[in-house]
Design an enzyme around this catalytic site. Structure first.
Site, PDB file in Angstrom:
ATOM      1  N   ASP A  92       0.973  -1.016   0.186  1.00 30.55           N
ATOM      2  CA  ASP A  92      -0.044   0.011   0.211  1.00 30.55           C
ATOM      3  C   ASP A  92       0.847   1.305  -0.040  1.00 30.55           C
ATOM      4  O   ASP A  92       2.155   1.269  -0.007  1.00 30.55           O
ATOM      5  CB  ASP A  92      -0.849  -0.095   1.190  1.00 30.55           C
ATOM      6  N   ASP A 146      -3.241   8.138  -1.285  1.00 27.67           N
ATOM      7  CA  ASP A 146      -4.671   8.645  -1.201  1.00 27.67           C
ATOM      8  C   ASP A 146      -4.952   9.262   0.251  1.00 27.67           C
ATOM      9  O   ASP A 146      -4.159   8.978   1.201  1.00 27.67           O
ATOM     10  CB  ASP A 146      -5.625   7.594  -1.305  1.00 27.67           C
ATOM     11  N   GLN A 188     -11.864   7.381  -3.422  1.00 29.66           N
ATOM     12  CA  GLN A 188     -12.355   7.647  -1.981  1.00 29.66           C
ATOM     13  C   GLN A 188     -13.608   8.248  -2.221  1.00 29.66           C
ATOM     14  O   GLN A 188     -14.363   8.449  -3.260  1.00 29.66           O
ATOM     15  CB  GLN A 188     -11.347   8.422  -1.432  1.00 29.66           C
ATOM     16  N   GLY A 215     -11.260   3.726   1.926  1.00 30.96           N
ATOM     17  CA  GLY A 215     -12.070   4.399   3.052  1.00 30.96           C
ATOM     18  C   GLY A 215     -13.431   3.628   3.494  1.00 30.96           C
ATOM     19  O   GLY A 215     -14.377   4.124   3.888  1.00 30.96           O
ATOM     20  N   ASP A 265      -8.180  -7.510   1.350  1.00 30.38           N
ATOM     21  CA  ASP A 265      -6.876  -7.898   2.280  1.00 30.38           C
ATOM     22  C   ASP A 265      -7.473  -7.452   3.583  1.00 30.38           C
ATOM     23  O   ASP A 265      -8.543  -6.717   3.837  1.00 30.38           O
ATOM     24  CB  ASP A 265      -5.755  -6.964   2.283  1.00 30.38           C
ATOM     25  N   CYS A 303     -11.366 -29.333   7.955  1.00 31.94           N
ATOM     26  CA  CYS A 303     -10.434 -28.391   7.677  1.00 31.94           C
ATOM     27  C   CYS A 303      -8.971 -29.159   7.632  1.00 31.94           C
ATOM     28  O   CYS A 303      -8.755 -30.032   8.221  1.00 31.94           O
ATOM     29  CB  CYS A 303     -10.036 -27.366   8.785  1.00 31.94           C
ATOM     30  N   CYS A 305      -6.007 -27.703   7.451  1.00 32.19           N
ATOM     31  CA  CYS A 305      -4.852 -27.020   8.016  1.00 32.19           C
ATOM     32  C   CYS A 305      -3.879 -27.822   9.175  1.00 32.19           C
ATOM     33  O   CYS A 305      -4.525 -28.896   9.558  1.00 32.19           O
ATOM     34  CB  CYS A 305      -5.294 -25.791   8.376  1.00 32.19           C
ATOM     35  N   CYS A 308      -5.664 -28.076  12.381  1.00 33.97           N
ATOM     36  CA  CYS A 308      -6.862 -29.177  12.604  1.00 33.97           C
ATOM     37  C   CYS A 308      -6.518 -30.476  12.332  1.00 33.97           C
ATOM     38  O   CYS A 308      -6.967 -31.526  12.688  1.00 33.97           O
ATOM     39  CB  CYS A 308      -7.926 -28.712  11.577  1.00 33.97           C
ATOM     40  N   HIS A 334      -4.794 -21.644  11.103  1.00 34.48           N
ATOM     41  CA  HIS A 334      -6.084 -22.436  10.676  1.00 34.48           C
ATOM     42  C   HIS A 334      -7.117 -21.084   9.990  1.00 34.48           C
ATOM     43  O   HIS A 334      -7.743 -21.134   8.985  1.00 34.48           O
ATOM     44  CB  HIS A 334      -7.042 -22.607  11.909  1.00 34.48           C
TER      45      HIS A 334
END
Ligand SMILES: [Zn+2]
Length: 369
Positions: A92, A146, A188, A215, A265, A303, A305, A308, A334
């Site tokens: 960013d 921004d 924005q 925003g 994200d 799951c 992972c 798990c 997880h």
């Protein structure tokens, strides 16, 4: 430079299935980017991160700029080497953190001066420096500087921020000097439809490689967020990726995909993981709860992972209650895997033309997050 291929658009919604091709690999979209704030995704190694299915990672320019500084990252071989992540990275611009974390000392049309939240040192950031820093860090996708107005800002303040964001985006594009990187602009305008339309319209005229919606997720609530996203995505070109910044909970993501978003994200999987909060298909689990003391089942049945497939809820609870780092590590793994499985389900439902029905069902089920 990255290219975006739109593979399929849903017949009953604005949802899209695509592929973003970068110099460090391809990202299947819709995609979720884990947040590697200061060059590391908190609590886990890049190897573990890869195993969760993450295809792209985000790093914060603001944090890297303050510590260790661009010279150090560049001297150590650039951001990919520094983070030991050979896949795609997005940085960013630092704008959001400048406005949310630091003490602003001056803001005008030229740029912002702020006091570092670490040691109070004065730092200056403008369109040219934010772009130059990201050019040197070397991520595959970089963002325009921004101005993110605070939630609750009045219309005049939102207008100033949107106009400044457009002017700064133009300067970022002119300053952008690394052809290997794609440059995304940020729309924005708060929840004001006319301002979003103005900002999106001006940015699209400048022709960026992708467009983010900034925003949001700052306190406006799910419904207002979704209304703004639905309105704004319609103003953006079909053939460019669309990134909704800082979002969000699983229900927010499903609804925003339906409105035409390709990239997300959010710090929630790792932040909540460190706080003993697990995301599961059946709703949240709070692992400090006494109910889990002797629980032999995994965090989420089915799951795949590392957490798990190897640990019981009772063991994870014990690690949290005895202050072992492993608890936070396991739940971060997880939760990140949960988010990647969610995105894989979204992509699959889009490929088989079942997305709208699937999304309706999921959004009805998600009540408690
Ligand atoms: Zn799991």
């Amino acid at each position: 430079m990255s290219t975006f291929e739109l593979l399929h658009t849903d017949s009953r919604s604005a949802a899209r299935r695509g592929c973003l091709k970068t110099a460090h690999g391809e990202v299947e979209t819709p995609a979720f980017m884990p947040v590697g704030t200061a060059g590391a995704v908190k609590g886990i190694t890049p190897q573990q991160l890869r195993e969760t299915g993450a295809g792209i990672v985000l790093a914060n320019t603001y944090h890297l700029l303050l510590r260790p500084g661009v010279d150090v990252v560049e001297g150590l071989g650039g951001l990919h080497k520094f983070m030991a992540w050979d896949g795609p990275i997005l940085t960013d611009s630092g704008g959001y953190q400048v406005f949310s974390l630091s003490q602003l000392t001056k803001i005008d049309d030229d740029g912002v001066e702020f006091a570092s939240h670490i040691d109070g040192a004065k730092v200056y950031l403008d369109a040219e420096t934010a772009t130059g820093i990201q050019n040197r860090l070397g991520a595959d996708i970089i963002m325009c500087l921004d101005e993110c107005a605070a939630f609750g800002a009045g219309e005049a303040q939102l207008k100033t921020a949107a106009e400044r964001t457009v002017r700064w985006a133009k300067r970022c594009k002119e300053a952008h000097a690394n052809p290997d990187q794609s440059l995304f602009a940020i729309v924005q305008g708060g929840t004001e439809k006319a301002l979003r339309a103005y900002c999106a319209g001006e940015l699209v005229k400048l022709d960026f490689d992708g467009y983010a919606i900034g925003g949001l997720s700052v306190g406006e609530g799910h419904d207002n967020m979704l209304k703004t996203v639905t309105h704004t995505t319609q103003l953006l070109p079909e053939d460019k990726p669309r990134y909704l910044m800082g979002v969000g909970m699983p229900g927010d993501i499903i609804a925003a995909v339906r409105a035409g978003i390709d990239m997300f994200d959010c710090v929630l999987p790792t932040r909540n993981g460190r706080n003993a909060f697990a995301f599961t298909e059946n709703g949240p689990l709070r692992l400090r709860n006494n109910a889990h003391i002797g629980a032999s089942e995994p965090i989420e049945a089915g799951c795949d992972c590392y957490c798990c497939t190897n640990f019981s809820r009772g063991a994870v609870r014990h690690f949290f209650n005895s202050g072992e780092m492993l608890g936070a590590i396991l739940l971060s793994v997880h939760n990140l895997r949960f988010y990647q499985r969610l995105m894989a389900k979204i992509r699959q439902a889009l490929e088989t033309n079942e997305f709208s029905d699937w999304a309706d069902k999921q959004l009805k089920m998600i009540i408690d997050y």
